[in-house]
Design a protein around this motif. Structure first.
Motif, PDB file in Angstrom:
ATOM      1  N   ARG A 180       0.796  -1.226   0.000  1.00  8.30           N
ATOM      2  CA  ARG A 180       0.000   0.000   0.000  1.00  8.30           C
ATOM      3  C   ARG A 180       0.834   1.285   0.000  1.00  8.30           C
ATOM      4  O   ARG A 180       0.322   2.347  -0.331  1.00  8.30           O
ATOM      5  CB  ARG A 180      -0.944   0.012   1.209  1.00  8.30           C
ATOM      6  CG  ARG A 180      -2.159  -0.880   1.059  1.00  8.30           C
ATOM      7  CD  ARG A 180      -2.918  -0.585  -0.226  1.00  8.30           C
ATOM      8  NE  ARG A 180      -4.135  -1.340  -0.281  1.00  8.30           N
ATOM      9  CZ  ARG A 180      -5.314  -0.848   0.114  1.00  8.30           C
ATOM     10  NH1 ARG A 180      -5.403   0.364   0.556  1.00  8.30           N
ATOM     11  NH2 ARG A 180      -6.385  -1.614   0.052  1.00  8.30           N
ATOM     12  N   THR A 181       2.064   1.234   0.462  1.00 15.07           N
ATOM     13  CA  THR A 181       2.865   2.464   0.461  1.00 15.07           C
ATOM     14  C   THR A 181       4.130   2.289  -0.384  1.00 15.07           C
ATOM     15  O   THR A 181       5.114   2.994  -0.218  1.00 15.07           O
ATOM     16  CB  THR A 181       3.269   2.874   1.892  1.00 15.07           C
ATOM     17  OG1 THR A 181       3.952   1.781   2.492  1.00 15.07           O
ATOM     18  CG2 THR A 181       2.078   3.255   2.713  1.00 15.07           C
ATOM     19  N   GLN A 182       4.057   1.365  -1.317  1.00 14.45           N
ATOM     20  CA  GLN A 182       5.220   1.080  -2.141  1.00 14.45           C
ATOM     21  C   GLN A 182       5.425   2.182  -3.181  1.00 14.45           C
ATOM     22  O   GLN A 182       4.509   2.531  -3.914  1.00 14.45           O
ATOM     23  CB  GLN A 182       4.978  -0.234  -2.851  1.00 14.45           C
ATOM     24  CG  GLN A 182       6.225  -0.948  -3.255  1.00 14.45           C
ATOM     25  CD  GLN A 182       5.903  -2.383  -3.592  1.00 14.45           C
ATOM     26  OE1 GLN A 182       6.300  -3.312  -2.907  1.00 14.45           O
ATOM     27  NE2 GLN A 182       5.165  -2.554  -4.664  1.00 14.45           N
ATOM     28  N   THR A 183       6.618   2.757  -3.229  1.00 21.03           N
ATOM     29  CA  THR A 183       6.913   3.753  -4.269  1.00 21.03           C
ATOM     30  C   THR A 183       7.786   3.099  -5.332  1.00 21.03           C
ATOM     31  O   THR A 183       8.222   1.957  -5.168  1.00 21.03           O
ATOM     32  CB  THR A 183       7.670   4.948  -3.664  1.00 21.03           C
ATOM     33  OG1 THR A 183       8.859   4.460  -3.069  1.00 21.03           O
ATOM     34  CG2 THR A 183       6.828   5.674  -2.641  1.00 21.03           C
ATOM     35  N   ILE A 184       8.060   3.819  -6.410  1.00 21.58           N
ATOM     36  CA  ILE A 184       8.818   3.239  -7.520  1.00 21.58           C
ATOM     37  C   ILE A 184      10.163   2.716  -7.043  1.00 21.58           C
ATOM     38  O   ILE A 184      10.522   1.567  -7.283  1.00 21.58           O
ATOM     39  CB  ILE A 184       9.088   4.280  -8.625  1.00 21.58           C
ATOM     40  CG1 ILE A 184       7.797   4.800  -9.195  1.00 21.58           C
ATOM     41  CG2 ILE A 184       9.911   3.660  -9.741  1.00 21.58           C
ATOM     42  CD1 ILE A 184       7.980   6.009 -10.062  1.00 21.58           C
ATOM     43  N   SER A 185      10.888   3.586  -6.322  1.00 19.99           N
ATOM     44  CA  SER A 185      12.229   3.164  -5.939  1.00 19.99           C
ATOM     45  C   SER A 185      12.175   1.983  -4.981  1.00 19.99           C
ATOM     46  O   SER A 185      13.038   1.110  -5.017  1.00 19.99           O
ATOM     47  CB  SER A 185      13.011   4.333  -5.346  1.00 19.99           C
ATOM     48  OG  SER A 185      12.195   5.071  -4.496  1.00 19.99           O
ATOM     49  N   PHE A 186      11.132   1.960  -4.138  1.00 20.62           N
ATOM     50  CA  PHE A 186      11.019   0.817  -3.235  1.00 20.62           C
ATOM     51  C   PHE A 186      10.680  -0.455  -4.013  1.00 20.62           C
ATOM     52  O   PHE A 186      11.217  -1.531  -3.738  1.00 20.62           O
ATOM     53  CB  PHE A 186       9.960   1.078  -2.156  1.00 20.62           C
ATOM     54  CG  PHE A 186      10.036   0.102  -1.037  1.00 20.62           C
ATOM     55  CD1 PHE A 186      10.941   0.273  -0.004  1.00 20.62           C
ATOM     56  CD2 PHE A 186       9.227  -1.038  -1.028  1.00 20.62           C
ATOM     57  CE1 PHE A 186      11.042  -0.651   1.005  1.00 20.62           C
ATOM     58  CE2 PHE A 186       9.325  -1.963  -0.013  1.00 20.62           C
ATOM     59  CZ  PHE A 186      10.230  -1.774   1.012  1.00 20.62           C
ATOM     60  N   TYR A 187       9.808  -0.309  -4.996  1.00 21.05           N
ATOM     61  CA  TYR A 187       9.435  -1.443  -5.848  1.00 21.05           C
ATOM     62  C   TYR A 187      10.672  -1.995  -6.557  1.00 21.05           C
ATOM     63  O   TYR A 187      10.937  -3.193  -6.550  1.00 21.05           O
ATOM     64  CB  TYR A 187       8.393  -0.973  -6.858  1.00 21.05           C
ATOM     65  CG  TYR A 187       8.019  -2.006  -7.898  1.00 21.05           C
ATOM     66  CD1 TYR A 187       6.942  -2.862  -7.698  1.00 21.05           C
ATOM     67  CD2 TYR A 187       8.746  -2.118  -9.078  1.00 21.05           C
ATOM     68  CE1 TYR A 187       6.597  -3.806  -8.650  1.00 21.05           C
ATOM     69  CE2 TYR A 187       8.407  -3.054 -10.039  1.00 21.05           C
ATOM     70  CZ  TYR A 187       7.332  -3.899  -9.818  1.00 21.05           C
ATOM     71  OH  TYR A 187       7.010  -4.820 -10.761  1.00 21.05           O
ATOM     72  N   LEU A 188      11.433  -1.094  -7.155  1.00 25.71           N
ATOM     73  CA  LEU A 188      12.627  -1.529  -7.889  1.00 25.71           C
ATOM     74  C   LEU A 188      13.638  -2.169  -6.946  1.00 25.71           C
ATOM     75  O   LEU A 188      14.266  -3.173  -7.275  1.00 25.71           O
ATOM     76  CB  LEU A 188      13.256  -0.341  -8.634  1.00 25.71           C
ATOM     77  CG  LEU A 188      12.389   0.299  -9.725  1.00 25.71           C
ATOM     78  CD1 LEU A 188      13.124   1.464 -10.357  1.00 25.71           C
ATOM     79  CD2 LEU A 188      11.995  -0.717 -10.785  1.00 25.71           C
ATOM     80  N   PHE A 189      13.765  -1.591  -5.760  1.00 28.26           N
ATOM     81  CA  PHE A 189      14.670  -2.153  -4.754  1.00 28.26           C
ATOM     82  C   PHE A 189      14.238  -3.572  -4.372  1.00 28.26           C
ATOM     83  O   PHE A 189      15.039  -4.493  -4.310  1.00 28.26           O
ATOM     84  CB  PHE A 189      14.682  -1.228  -3.532  1.00 28.26           C
ATOM     85  CG  PHE A 189      15.213  -1.846  -2.284  1.00 28.26           C
ATOM     86  CD1 PHE A 189      16.583  -1.993  -2.101  1.00 28.26           C
ATOM     87  CD2 PHE A 189      14.349  -2.288  -1.285  1.00 28.26           C
ATOM     88  CE1 PHE A 189      17.070  -2.566  -0.939  1.00 28.26           C
ATOM     89  CE2 PHE A 189      14.838  -2.861  -0.128  1.00 28.26           C
ATOM     90  CZ  PHE A 189      16.198  -3.002   0.044  1.00 28.26           C
ATOM     91  N   LYS A 190      12.932  -3.704  -4.137  1.00 21.73           N
ATOM     92  CA  LYS A 190      12.405  -5.003  -3.678  1.00 21.73           C
ATOM     93  C   LYS A 190      12.649  -6.087  -4.728  1.00 21.73           C
ATOM     94  O   LYS A 190      13.240  -7.119  -4.443  1.00 21.73           O
ATOM     95  CB  LYS A 190      10.912  -4.848  -3.393  1.00 21.73           C
ATOM     96  CG  LYS A 190      10.306  -6.030  -2.658  1.00 21.73           C
ATOM     97  CD  LYS A 190       8.901  -5.729  -2.178  1.00 21.73           C
ATOM     98  CE  LYS A 190       7.881  -6.127  -3.218  1.00 21.73           C
ATOM     99  NZ  LYS A 190       6.504  -5.844  -2.781  1.00 21.73           N
ATOM    100  N   TYR A 191      12.235  -5.796  -5.961  1.00 23.02           N
ATOM    101  CA  TYR A 191      12.360  -6.822  -7.002  1.00 23.02           C
ATOM    102  C   TYR A 191      13.803  -6.997  -7.455  1.00 23.02           C
ATOM    103  O   TYR A 191      14.195  -8.088  -7.843  1.00 23.02           O
ATOM    104  CB  TYR A 191      11.441  -6.504  -8.183  1.00 23.02           C
ATOM    105  CG  TYR A 191      10.019  -6.902  -7.878  1.00 23.02           C
ATOM    106  CD1 TYR A 191       9.581  -8.208  -8.098  1.00 23.02           C
ATOM    107  CD2 TYR A 191       9.137  -5.985  -7.333  1.00 23.02           C
ATOM    108  CE1 TYR A 191       8.294  -8.575  -7.771  1.00 23.02           C
ATOM    109  CE2 TYR A 191       7.848  -6.343  -7.009  1.00 23.02           C
ATOM    110  CZ  TYR A 191       7.427  -7.650  -7.231  1.00 23.02           C
ATOM    111  OH  TYR A 191       6.173  -8.019  -6.904  1.00 23.02           O
ATOM    112  N   GLY A 192      14.547  -5.928  -7.402  1.00 24.16           N
ATOM    113  CA  GLY A 192      15.935  -6.028  -7.847  1.00 24.16           C
ATOM    114  C   GLY A 192      16.838  -6.717  -6.842  1.00 24.16           C
ATOM    115  O   GLY A 192      17.486  -7.707  -7.144  1.00 24.16           O
ATOM    116  N   PHE A 193      16.828  -6.207  -5.616  1.00 20.19           N
ATOM    117  CA  PHE A 193      17.826  -6.686  -4.661  1.00 20.19           C
ATOM    118  C   PHE A 193      17.312  -7.810  -3.766  1.00 20.19           C
ATOM    119  O   PHE A 193      18.091  -8.575  -3.221  1.00 20.19           O
ATOM    120  CB  PHE A 193      18.344  -5.521  -3.829  1.00 20.19           C
ATOM    121  CG  PHE A 193      19.106  -4.535  -4.648  1.00 20.19           C
ATOM    122  CD1 PHE A 193      20.371  -4.871  -5.139  1.00 20.19           C
ATOM    123  CD2 PHE A 193      18.572  -3.307  -4.988  1.00 20.19           C
ATOM    124  CE1 PHE A 193      21.079  -3.979  -5.912  1.00 20.19           C
ATOM    125  CE2 PHE A 193      19.269  -2.411  -5.761  1.00 20.19           C
ATOM    126  CZ  PHE A 193      20.525  -2.752  -6.233  1.00 20.19           C
TER     127      PHE A 193
END
Lengths: 358, 298
Positions: B250-263
């Motif tokens: 619910r509070t996921q932003t782009i950079s957090f999304y990319l961080f999550k899936y990337g790292f």
């Protein structure tokens, strides 16, 4: 009845007394020039009249109404600033019309008035230009046009020609004088250039260190300066000031200084005193067929056609200027006789600067 | 002609001097950029056992996949939404403070440094502070309790709707000094004569702002918004510290999304494609915004 009265205006910034009890009455339709060296408080005075600065003490009244509490917006004043201050994001037309547009006048009225003003100031061709592209003189005309539109009851000019070159300055000053003749409104004009003051003003106030030293028509100030500062400041070229001693004699006094011995018949006093003698350059006579007051060496010559401006060095390296008719043809480095016109000599107190004679 | 420091058979000194910087740029910017382009076009995914040298060229497949991903699209929309709210509020606060400080008020010298303190505090400190402020027993809940006169113990960070509020507030608090500083510098640069001329022509304070100050600040306002927007689009620290993108996403932003899936999930190719999409969108937006400023200048 005077249109604008300044009553005992004082203003202090920290330790600096910017204005010290200024009194001035300006008649309706007068062209009043306030002149003084920089730092004399003349711009502060103008800002107080306009309402941008509150005086610590004293009162501004216009037509009998107190103005102290009015904001600049309600004073019905036109003002031209030293750095012009045109609205740089607008066109010339929008600059001129600003005063009416914020009053929500009809578009027809505004257009008519703008064109009228543009014609008078000969800036019709510039109307749709961006103000950034204007030359100094053009910008000045637009600035004047901008103040005209609201039909103010009086105009303030804060060193308006300071940023222009010499030729343009003369032209714009003529323009402003013509405007004054045409509008018959009160003009208050601040400048440090006393040449402008001399040629434009019906009345001059000379300021120094926040004080009004002398007020009056320019001729009167020129012929009758109240003290050493006014005498030197007012007039082009400046009055020659020579330090020396005054010695009492039977029929008057004798001034001795820089190798000159000048008889001052009208001035008598009991003992020797240190004084400064003042004489206008036009009242210094140079030649060989005269009974001299002293000698000087010609240092530099300016033959201006209608007159000669001669720079002389007296004893003790004292330099003075003489303005003579073009017929006088001295040579450079020549040692000449000098005579000061007797009834045109001023004597000032050396320390206090006050006038002793005449 | 300028003298060149160059001898036969030797590398010129100027090249040697510039070399260290260029090596850093090469390894930190140029090589990663090329790698990200390459990654986005192949199916590199270490967790699936596909190694870098084994990955196959899949052309734009990653781009299509991520654009179809509801979670990604929502993160993008959420980021834009957070940024716009932050921008709006910060701009208003910044302009307000800047206008007050350009006026004649006392204590300017003390207020000025105090007001720009937030921007100098590291994000991790701000994140922790806001975590404390909004925690169950924190001051926010206590103040609300006092106002409502009943015990109020909301767990802000796990609420599906309100979890975003602490994030937005911390961002605003952290970054309002930036807009304030930029607008302040714009305001003090408007010449006194212009403002006085408008006043003496009869302009009210409102007309002065609307007809003189705002039009003159247009360029600087755009630049302030662009700089702040760039920062806002990157919002990561506070999300990571406060909610971890949760509850759920619910509070996921782009950079957090990319961080999550990337790292975390190591879907390197997938997030590379996402990064390029974001970069493309931002560049397009910013160049349009800045072009309006540049056209104005001509």
């Amino acid at each position: 009845m005077p249109a604008l009265v300044l009553n005992n205006i004082s203003k202090r910034y920290g330790d600096v007394q910017a204005l010290d009890g200024i009194n001035l009455q300006i008649q309706d339709g007068e062209f009043c020039v306030i002149v003084g060296p920089s730092g004399s408080g003349k711009t502060t005075l103008l800002n107080i009249i306009a309402g941008f600065t509150k005086p610590d003490d004293g009162e501004v009244t216009v037509d009998g109404k107190p103005y102290n509490q009015l904001s600049p917006r309600d004073r019905n004043i036109g003002m031209v600033f030293q750095d012009i201050g045109l609205f740089s994001h607008l066109t010339v037309r929008k600059n001129i019309s600003f005063g009416l547009e914020i009053k929500k006048s009809s578009k027809k009225d505004i257009d008519k008035r703008v064109e009228e003003i543009a014609d008078r100031l000969k800036i019709r061709k510039l109307l749709d230009k961006k103000v950034r592209l204007l030359s100094g003189g053009e910008a000045q005309r637009v600035a004047i046009g901008r103040t005209l539109i609201t039909n103010p009851s009086f105009f303030l000019f804060d060193e308006p020609l300071g940023n222009l070159d010499a030729n343009l300055r003369v032209e714009m000053l003529t323009e402003i004088k013509r405007l004054h003749l045409h509008l018959k409104k009160t003009f208050i004009y601040v400048t440090h250039d006393q040449e402008q003051a001399l040629s434009a003003a019906s009345r001059v106030m000379i300021m120094k260190d926040g004080k009004a030293l002398q007020k009056g028509p320019p001729r009167e100030i020129y012929n009758n300066p109240i003290g050493k500062f006014v005498a030197e400041f007012f007039g082009v070229p400046s009055m020659n000031l020579i330090d020396g001693t005054i010695i009492p004699e039977e029929d008057g006094s004798l001034f001795q200084g820089a190798g000159l011995n000048v008889k001052v018949k009208g001035y008598s006093q009991s003992k020797k005193a240190e004084v400064t003698l003042g004489v206008r350059p036009t009242d210094v006579v140079v030649g060989n067929q005269i009974t001299e007051d002293g000698f000087g060496t010609i240092n530099s010559l300016e033959l201006l056609g209608d007159k000669n401006q001669i720079y002389l060095t007296l004893e003790q390296e004292k330099s003075i200027i003489a303005v003579t008719s073009p017929e006088v043809r001295p040579e450079l480095e020549e040692r000449v006789k000098i005579k000061l016109k007797e009834n045109r000599i001023f004597l000032f107190d050396r320390d206090q600067g006050g006038r002793l004679y005449p | 002609m300028s003298e060149r420091i160059k001898r036969k058979g030797k590398i010129p000194v100027n090249i040697i001097m510039l070399l260290p910087t260029n090596i850093i740029i090469l390894f930190l910017i140029i090589i990663p950029t090329i790698l990200v382009i390459w990654f986005s076009l192949v199916n590199f995914q270490p967790t699936f056992g596909i190694n870098f040298w084994q990955s196959k060229f899949v052309f734009l497949d990653n781009y299509f996949k991520i654009l179809m991903d509801d979670e990604f699209v929502k993160a993008v929309i959420r980021t834009v939404y957070i940024s716009l709210i932050c921008l709006g509020v910060e701009f208003t606060i910044g302009l307000l403070i800047a206008s007050i400080l350009t006026g004649n008020i006392h204590g300017k010298k003390i207020l000025y440094p105090l007001l720009i303190i937030p921007i100098m505090i590291p994000p991790i400190v701000i994140g922790n502070n806001f975590w404390l402020i909004f925690s169950a027993n924190g001051p926010v809940n206590q103040i609300i309790s006092i106002i409502l006169n009943t015990e109020f113990k909301a767990s802000w960070f796990s609420h599906p709707k309100y979890a975003i509020i602490p994030i937005i507030l911390s961002e605003i608090w952290h970054w309002y000094p930036l807009t304030f500083l930029i607008l302040f510098s714009g305001l003090v640069n408007i010449s006194t004569s212009e403002i006085r001329a408008a006043k003496i022509l009869g302009a009210t304070e409102w007309q002065l702002s609307w007809r003189i100050k705002f039009p003159k600040l247009k360029g600087i306002i755009t630049i302030a918004l662009v700089i702040r927007m760039m920062e806002a689009l990157k919002v990561f620290d506070v999300v990571h510290l406060l909610t971890h993108g949760g509850p759920g996403t619910r509070t996921q932003t782009i950079s957090f999304y990319l961080f999550k899936y990337g790292f975390k999930y190591s879907r390197i190719s997938y997030v590379s494609a996402g990064a390029w999409i974001i970069l493309f969108i931002s560049l397009l937006g910013f160049s349009l915004a800045l072009r309006s400023v540049l056209v104005e200048r001509k």
